[in-house]
Design a protein around this motif. Structure first.
Motif: not given
Length: 184
Positions: A85-89, A92-107
């Motif tokens: 997780p990276e703090v977004v200035e 109030k949330h953090h960005e987490v990069i996740c994915g599966d075998d078809t691609g990635t997405v930002t949470l």
């Protein structure tokens, strides 16, 4: 002395009951029976369910990252955390990069939600929704959703880093009263 003052002031009058003890007992039995019968009538109410069985919950249907579309809600995903997780200035949330075998997405996760997120860990998102942020897809989990660590994923997979769903920019295009999205 006090009794004389109260008698002179008024309001001190003797009261004798007009019903006998036996009559009062009969009335109590009658009202008790009427009350019992009134409560028994509740079972004829359509909202009353005598033998209510517990509702069986459906198992969530998990989709792949490549199937995510703009303005989608009720998403169930099994993902692998790629980046911590990276703090977004200013947010109030953090960005987490996740994915599966078809691609990635930002949470976009709140600090209490990203606790199970460590690089290489599998997580489950239930009842998530797509939040469009500056034309890009971001997955958000609100108070009705759930983020948890997946103990045993159905299939162990490697993340496809080539297909980043959050990197595609969408343009909001109005067509009459309908709204559609177009890939830029």
């Amino acid at each position: 002395s006090v009794k004389v003052i109260v008698e002179k002031a008024g309001g001190y009058e003797t009261f004798t009951s007009t019903t006998t003890y036996a009559t009062r007992q009969k009335m109590q039995v009658r009202w008790k029976d009427a009350l019992k019968r009134a409560f028994e009538l509740a079972k004829f109410d359509p909202r009353y369910k005598e033998d209510e069985k517990p509702k069986v919950l459906k198992k969530p249907r998990f989709i792949k990252v490549s199937a995510i579309k703009p303005e989608q809600k009720g998403l169930n995903l099994q993902l692998k955390v790629v980046k911590l997780p990276e703090v977004v200035e200013g947010e109030k949330h953090h960005e987490v990069i996740c994915g599966d075998d078809t691609g990635t997405v930002t949470l976009n996760l709140t600090p209490s939600q990203f606790l199970p997120c460590e690089a290489g860990q599998y997580i489950r998102l239930q009842n998530a929704k797509v939040r469009m942020k500056s034309g890009y897809i971001n997955i958000e989990v609100d108070k009705w959703g759930k983020v948890s660590s997946a103990e045993t994923p159905e299939a162990i997979f490697d993340v496809n880093l080539k297909n980043d769903v959050s990197a595609i920019e969408y343009e909001l295009k109005s067509r009459g009263s309908r709204v559609s999205c177009r890939i830029m």
